[in-house]
Design a protein around this motif. Structure first.
Motif, short mmCIF file in Angstrom:
data_model
loop_
_atom_site.label_atom_id
_atom_site.label_comp_id
_atom_site.label_asym_id
_atom_site.label_seq_id
_atom_site.Cartn_x
_atom_site.Cartn_y
_atom_site.Cartn_z
N PHE A 137 32.43 46.82 49.26
CA PHE A 137 31.88 45.53 48.88
C PHE A 137 32.98 44.49 49.06
N PRO A 138 32.64 43.22 49.18
CA PRO A 138 33.69 42.20 49.29
C PRO A 138 34.52 42.16 48.00
N ARG A 139 35.81 42.36 48.13
CA ARG A 139 36.66 42.51 46.95
C ARG A 139 36.76 41.23 46.12
N ALA A 140 36.44 40.10 46.73
CA ALA A 140 36.45 38.84 45.97
C ALA A 140 35.43 38.86 44.84
N ALA A 141 34.47 39.78 44.91
CA ALA A 141 33.48 39.88 43.84
C ALA A 141 34.14 40.18 42.50
N LEU A 142 35.27 40.89 42.51
CA LEU A 142 35.93 41.26 41.25
C LEU A 142 36.56 40.07 40.54
N PHE A 189 38.15 26.02 39.89
CA PHE A 189 39.62 26.09 39.85
C PHE A 189 40.08 27.45 39.32
N ASN A 190 39.51 27.88 38.20
CA ASN A 190 39.91 29.16 37.60
C ASN A 190 39.66 30.33 38.55
N ALA A 191 38.48 30.34 39.19
CA ALA A 191 38.16 31.43 40.11
C ALA A 191 39.13 31.45 41.29
N GLY A 192 39.49 30.26 41.79
CA GLY A 192 40.43 30.21 42.90
C GLY A 192 41.80 30.76 42.53
N VAL A 193 42.33 30.33 41.36
CA VAL A 193 43.63 30.84 40.92
C VAL A 193 43.54 32.33 40.62
N ALA A 194 42.39 32.78 40.07
CA ALA A 194 42.22 34.21 39.79
C ALA A 194 42.28 35.03 41.08
N MET A 195 41.72 34.50 42.17
CA MET A 195 41.78 35.21 43.45
C MET A 195 43.20 35.25 44.01
N ALA A 198 44.90 37.78 41.95
CA ALA A 198 44.39 39.13 42.23
C ALA A 198 45.08 39.72 43.46
N ARG A 199 45.27 38.91 44.50
CA ARG A 199 45.97 39.42 45.69
C ARG A 199 47.42 39.72 45.36
N MET A 200 48.08 38.83 44.62
CA MET A 200 49.48 39.07 44.27
C MET A 200 49.61 40.28 43.35
N GLY A 201 48.68 40.41 42.39
CA GLY A 201 48.72 41.54 41.47
C GLY A 201 48.40 42.86 42.14
N ALA A 202 47.58 42.83 43.20
CA ALA A 202 47.26 44.06 43.93
C ALA A 202 48.50 44.59 44.65
N LYS A 203 49.33 43.68 45.15
CA LYS A 203 50.53 44.09 45.86
C LYS A 203 51.68 44.41 44.91
N THR A 204 51.79 43.62 43.83
CA THR A 204 52.87 43.79 42.86
C THR A 204 52.28 43.81 41.46
N GLY A 286 40.04 26.53 44.65
CA GLY A 286 38.86 27.32 44.98
C GLY A 286 38.82 27.73 46.44
N VAL A 287 38.93 26.76 47.35
CA VAL A 287 38.87 27.07 48.78
C VAL A 287 40.14 27.78 49.23
N GLY A 288 41.30 27.23 48.82
CA GLY A 288 42.57 27.84 49.22
C GLY A 288 42.71 29.26 48.69
N GLY A 289 42.34 29.46 47.42
CA GLY A 289 42.44 30.80 46.83
C GLY A 289 41.51 31.79 47.49
N PHE A 290 40.30 31.33 47.84
CA PHE A 290 39.34 32.22 48.50
C PHE A 290 39.86 32.67 49.87
N ILE A 291 40.37 31.73 50.65
CA ILE A 291 40.89 32.08 51.98
C ILE A 291 42.12 32.97 51.86
N TYR A 292 43.00 32.65 50.92
CA TYR A 292 44.20 33.47 50.70
C TYR A 292 43.81 34.90 50.33
N PHE A 293 42.83 35.07 49.49
CA PHE A 293 42.39 36.40 49.09
C PHE A 293 41.72 37.12 50.26
N TRP A 294 40.89 36.43 51.02
CA TRP A 294 40.16 37.03 52.14
C TRP A 294 41.12 37.55 53.22
#
Length: 303
Positions: A137-142, A189-195, A198-204, A286-294
Motif C-alpha cells: 500500500f502507499p506508505r504515506a497512508a501511515l 501542515f502537521n501531515a506534511g511535517v509528519a511525512m 516518517a522518512r527520517m525516522g524510517a532511516k534513523t 504539505g506538498v513538500g513533505g508529501f514529495i519528500y516522503f514519496w
C-alpha cells in the motif's frame, strides 16, 4: 517401437542487460516507486482504510485505562493546569493577558495537535514494520492516518474547550466558524511535517528519542503559555528575531485559533499577513513533505 520427437527450445538471443530481459518478459521491479500522480491516486483509493485505521488507533489508545476515552480530554487539561501554575502564577505570564485561562487552554490544545502528529509521524514507519513488510500500500497512508488520529483527538478536546470558554464568560461568536479553515490548514501542515519525520525516522529510528527535546524547545518559543504580542511590545530583541517568533508556524495557528475563539484577543495581536502565512506554511509542509516522503517510497521496510 515408438519414437519420441523433441522440439528444440526456442533460442533466446543472449543479453547482458537485465532491464532488456525484464522488458522482454513483462517483468517489473518489486516495490518500485510509482509516478507521483499514480501515487496520489493509490493513496486516494485507500482513503477509507486511512480513516478506519486512524479511528481504530484512537479507540485502542486508552482501551486499557479505566477512564478510557476520558483521557483524550484529561491529558491536555492536566498539562494546561500545570502550565497555569508554573507560568501563569509562579512566573506571572498571566499579567496583561485578558482571559488567560481560555488563552492558555487554547494554546495547549492546538500545540498538542501539532506535537502529537509529529511524534506519531516520526514512528509511523519504524513502528509499523510488520505492516509495511506484509502488505502493499502507499506508505504515506501511515503518517497521514496518524495525523487524522490526532485531529480526531483534538475534536474531543475542542468540545471541552467550548465548555471552558463559556464558563469563563467568552461569548459565542460568528468568528468561531473560522476554526474550520484554521484547523484544515494546520492539519495539512502537521501531515506534511509528519511525512518528513516518517522518512527520517524510517532511516534513523534514534530521531524519535531526540524529538521530545526539539518539540519542547519549539513549544517554549511558540507562545503557548505566554503572549508573543505583549512580550515583543516591550522587547529590545532584533527585528529579525521578532519576525521569526511571529512567523513561527505553531504560533501562527495558535494565535489564529485564539483570535477566532476569544473576543479579547484582537487582530492587532496577530502578525501581518497571518492568513498568507498560515496558508504558505500548510502548502510548503504539505506538498513538500508529501514529495519528500514519496521519493523514498521503495526503501521503506527494507534493510
Amino acid at each position: 517401437m515408438s519414437q519420441v520427437l523433441h522440439t528444440p527450445p526456442t533460442s533466446v538471443p543472449p543479453t547482458d542487460d537485465p532491464a532488456a530481459l525484464a522488458a522482454r518478459y513483462g517483468l517489473a521491479v518489486s516495490g518500485a516507486r510509482p509516478t507521483l500522480p499514480e501515487y496520489v491516486r493509490q493513496l486516494w483509493a485507500r482513503r477509507h482504510f486511512i480513516t478506519a485505521f486512524a479511528t481504530a488507533k484512537l479507540t485502542a489508545q486508552y482501551s486499557q485505562a479505566k477512564l478510557g476515552q476520558v483521557w483524550q480530554v484529561a491529558n491536555p487539561l492536566l498539562n494546561a493546569a500545570v502550565y497555569y501554575f508554573i507560568f501563569g502564577v509562579l512566573l506571572g505570564t498571566k499579567h496583561g493577558v485578558p482571559d488567560f485561562v481560555p488563552f492558555l487552554v487554547t494554546g495547549v490544545f492546538i500545540w498538542t495537535f501539532t506535537q502529537s502528529s509529529i511524534m506519531a509521524g516520526t514512528r509511523a514507519i519504524s513502528g509499523s514494520l510488520g505492516l509495511v513488510r506484509a502488505l502493499h500500500f502507499p506508505r504515506a497512508a501511515l503518517p497521514v492516518s496518524y495525523a487524522i488520529q490526532q485531529l480526531q483527538q483534538l475534536l474531543f478536546s475542542m468540545a471541552a474547550l467550548v465548555v471552558i470558554l463559556l464558563c469563563f464568560g467568552v461569548p459565542v461568536s460568528a468568528s468561531w466558524l473560522l476554526v474550520v479553515p484554521i484547523l484544515t490548514l494546520q492539519f495539512v501542515f502537521n501531515a506534511g511535517v509528519a511525512m518528513i519525520m516518517a522518512r527520517m525516522g524510517a532511516k534513523t529510528p534514534d530521531i524519535a528519542q531526540l524529538m521530545p527535546f526539539v518539540l519542547r524547545t519549539w513549544m517554549y518559543v511558540s507562545g503557548v503559555m505566554w503572549s508573543i504580542a505583549s512580550t515583543l511590545q516591550h522587547s529590545h530583541m532584533p527585528h529579525w528575531a521578532m519576525v521569526a517568533l511571529e512567523s513561527n508556524p505553531a504560533a501562527v495557528y495558535i494565535d489564529l485559533t485564539r483570535y477566532a475563539l476569544i473576543d479579547s484577543f484582537h487582530a492587532h495581536q496577530l502578525p501581518h499577513h497571518v492568513w498568507a502565512l498560515a496558508t504558505g506554511w500548510a502548502l510548503l509542509a504539505g506538498v513538500g513533505g508529501f514529495i519528500y516522503f514519496w521519493k523514498a517510497e521503495e526503501t521503506y521496510g527494507r534493510g
